[in-house]
Design an enzyme around this catalytic site. Structure first.
Site, PDB file in Angstrom:
ATOM      1  N   GLY A 258       0.839  -1.209   0.000  1.00 11.03           N
ATOM      2  CA  GLY A 258       0.000   0.000   0.000  1.00 11.03           C
ATOM      3  C   GLY A 258       0.858   1.236   0.000  1.00 11.03           C
ATOM      4  O   GLY A 258       2.043   1.199   0.316  1.00 11.03           O
TER       5      GLY A 258
ATOM      6  N   ASP B 271      -1.445   9.074  14.406  1.00 10.74           N
ATOM      7  CA  ASP B 271      -2.180   8.700  13.182  1.00 10.74           C
ATOM      8  C   ASP B 271      -2.778   7.304  13.340  1.00 10.74           C
ATOM      9  O   ASP B 271      -2.669   6.478  12.445  1.00 10.74           O
ATOM     10  CB  ASP B 271      -1.252   8.761  11.958  1.00 10.74           C
ATOM     11  CG  ASP B 271      -2.036   8.718  10.645  1.00 10.74           C
ATOM     12  OD1 ASP B 271      -3.243   9.063  10.650  1.00 10.74           O
ATOM     13  OD2 ASP B 271      -1.468   8.319   9.618  1.00 10.74           O
TER      14      ASP B 271
ATOM     15  N   ALA C 110       0.674   8.543   2.857  1.00 10.50           N
ATOM     16  CA  ALA C 110       1.108   9.917   2.593  1.00 10.50           C
ATOM     17  C   ALA C 110       2.624  10.020   2.669  1.00 10.50           C
ATOM     18  O   ALA C 110       3.222  10.951   2.165  1.00 10.50           O
ATOM     19  CB  ALA C 110       0.473  10.848   3.601  1.00 10.50           C
ATOM     20  N   TYR C 111       3.255   9.025   3.306  1.00 16.04           N
ATOM     21  CA  TYR C 111       4.689   9.148   3.591  1.00 16.04           C
ATOM     22  C   TYR C 111       5.541   8.184   2.789  1.00 16.04           C
ATOM     23  O   TYR C 111       6.720   8.056   3.035  1.00 16.04           O
ATOM     24  CB  TYR C 111       4.919   8.963   5.094  1.00 16.04           C
ATOM     25  CG  TYR C 111       4.079   9.936   5.836  1.00 16.04           C
ATOM     26  CD1 TYR C 111       4.499  11.247   6.003  1.00 16.04           C
ATOM     27  CD2 TYR C 111       2.820   9.580   6.282  1.00 16.04           C
ATOM     28  CE1 TYR C 111       3.695  12.186   6.623  1.00 16.04           C
ATOM     29  CE2 TYR C 111       2.008  10.514   6.905  1.00 16.04           C
ATOM     30  CZ  TYR C 111       2.452  11.813   7.071  1.00 16.04           C
ATOM     31  OH  TYR C 111       1.642  12.733   7.660  1.00 16.04           O
TER      32      TYR C 111
ATOM     33  N   THR D 132       5.604   4.421  -0.073  1.00 18.37           N
ATOM     34  CA  THR D 132       4.982   3.156  -0.468  1.00 18.37           C
ATOM     35  C   THR D 132       5.502   2.025   0.405  1.00 18.37           C
ATOM     36  O   THR D 132       6.665   2.030   0.800  1.00 18.37           O
ATOM     37  CB  THR D 132       5.344   2.864  -1.944  1.00 18.37           C
ATOM     38  OG1 THR D 132       5.100   4.055  -2.696  1.00 18.37           O
ATOM     39  CG2 THR D 132       4.485   1.758  -2.515  1.00 18.37           C
ATOM     40  N   VAL D 133       4.626   1.060   0.681  1.00 16.51           N
ATOM     41  CA  VAL D 133       5.030  -0.101   1.482  1.00 16.51           C
ATOM     42  C   VAL D 133       5.008  -1.344   0.598  1.00 16.51           C
ATOM     43  O   VAL D 133       4.034  -1.590  -0.122  1.00 16.51           O
ATOM     44  CB  VAL D 133       4.093  -0.311   2.695  1.00 16.51           C
ATOM     45  CG1 VAL D 133       4.590  -1.457   3.568  1.00 16.51           C
ATOM     46  CG2 VAL D 133       4.026   0.969   3.525  1.00 16.51           C
TER      47      VAL D 133
ATOM     48  N   LYS E 165       9.299  -0.061   3.883  1.00 18.14           N
ATOM     49  CA  LYS E 165       8.662   1.248   3.739  1.00 18.14           C
ATOM     50  C   LYS E 165       9.708   2.171   3.142  1.00 18.14           C
ATOM     51  O   LYS E 165      10.680   2.534   3.803  1.00 18.14           O
ATOM     52  CB  LYS E 165       8.198   1.754   5.104  1.00 18.14           C
ATOM     53  CG  LYS E 165       7.500   3.095   5.027  1.00 18.14           C
ATOM     54  CD  LYS E 165       7.152   3.595   6.416  1.00 18.14           C
ATOM     55  CE  LYS E 165       6.665   5.027   6.333  1.00 18.14           C
ATOM     56  NZ  LYS E 165       6.539   5.645   7.641  1.00 18.14           N
TER      57      LYS E 165
END
Length: 319
Positions: A16, A140, A19-20, A22-23, A38
């Protein structure tokens, strides 16, 4: 921090993008085990590293030494210089097959049992008590950032927004996905660890409902949705340092939380309301939530497969 060309991980699939960054799911070519990568491409300062990533890595490394069962493990950090202005930083985490969002979606109707929800909540609060006792807020928390292993173990993940905090300080308001944001963030007031407790209360409700509790479309709309449930706060409770006036909202009285979460029992409803308290100073803490009567009943069933006392003593002993 590992630098250089030798990168011992083989990407398998994209999990997925947040905002920070792609994983990816990847394989460790030495051990053959799956890991989660990540990767973030970042603009660098003159020393070649972005301050936000350095902060995240330092934080994760510091927490790693405690090996808390309810916090995802950081296994490695690799940095690859792409250009003078850009570095690719890859954080290597243990791989967990699913997040809580998927876990709830996959649960056969009518959803998770009350005992199962209680077990997940207890683990989530153990992880949170550990973070908060180390002066770290997640900022978050949402179902996508809570991982659940195939054995049902909960692990808090994605500390991209975590931040070692000192008392109440005004931090970036663009934190916490809108639906899980507490009133003090929506109002752009100062905040601290109670932000995570509000988000946890929203997630608690979602475990029963299988859909989010407050689905606002803007900050003001989100506040309106919240007040429809908990009522409009009094003038004394409304923070002074905010631009949004209380007059923007109609007078609303609190409604029973069971109108929105009918399956919850009396103790659970009580705990949920202590989490969804407008004033952050009156909101329950993670440690106190673990002591709540909700977790006292059917204790043997809840503790099954989860060494609660060990987790709690660990979270207490690291302050």
């Amino acid at each position: 921090m590992a630098h250089g060309a030798s990168f011992p991980y083989e990407q398998v699939a994209e999990i997925g993008g947040g905002a920070y960054g792609t994983v990816y799911k990847a394989r460790d070519m030495e051990s053959g085990k799956f890991v989660a990568l990540k990767s973030v491409r970042v603009q660098t300062d003159q020393d070649g590293l972005p301050i936000s990533t350095v902060r995240e890595v330092a934080l994760l490394k510091r927490l790693e030494q405690f090996e808390h069962p309810n916090v995802v493990r950081l296994m490695d950090v690799c940095a690859t210089q792409r250009t003078d202005q850009e570095t690719k930083v890859t954080l290597v985490f243990e791989h967990v097959d699913q997040d809580l969002k998927t876990y709830l979606e996959k649960a056969p109707a009518p959803g998770l049992s009350p005992v199962h929800i209680k077990n997940l909540m207890q683990q989530l609060l153990c992880g949170l008590a550990f973070l908060h006792s180390n002066r770290v807020m997640h900022r978050d928390l949402k179902p996508e950032n809570i991982l659940v292993t195939s054995q049902g173990q909960v692990k808090l993940a994605d500390f991209g927004l975590a931040r070692i905090y000192s008392c109440h300080m005004a931090l970036t308001p663009v934190v916490v996905t809108l639906w899980y944001r507490p009133p003090e963030v929506l109002l752009q007031s100062s905040y601290a660890t109670p932000v995570d407790i509000w988000s946890t209360g929203c997630i608690f409700a979602e475990m029963f409902r299988r859909k989010p509790l407050f689905c606002g479309e803007s900050e003001v709309d989100q506040l309106g949705k919240i007040f429809e449930v908990i009522g409009l706060p009094s003038e004394e409770e409304w923070p002074n340092d905010v631009t949004i006036s209380k007059k923007n909202f109609p007078p609303l009285f609190p409604r029973p939380i069971t109108d929105f979460v009918p399956e919850i029992n009396e103790q659970g409803a009580e705990l949920m309301l202590e989490m969804l308290t407008f004033d952050p100073l009156r909101r329950i803490s993670a440690l106190n939530a673990l002591e709540h009567d909700y977790f006292k009943e059917e204790e043997t069933q809840v503790a099954k497969g989860n060494d609660i006392e060990r987790n709690k003593s660990q979270s207490l002993s690291v302050t």
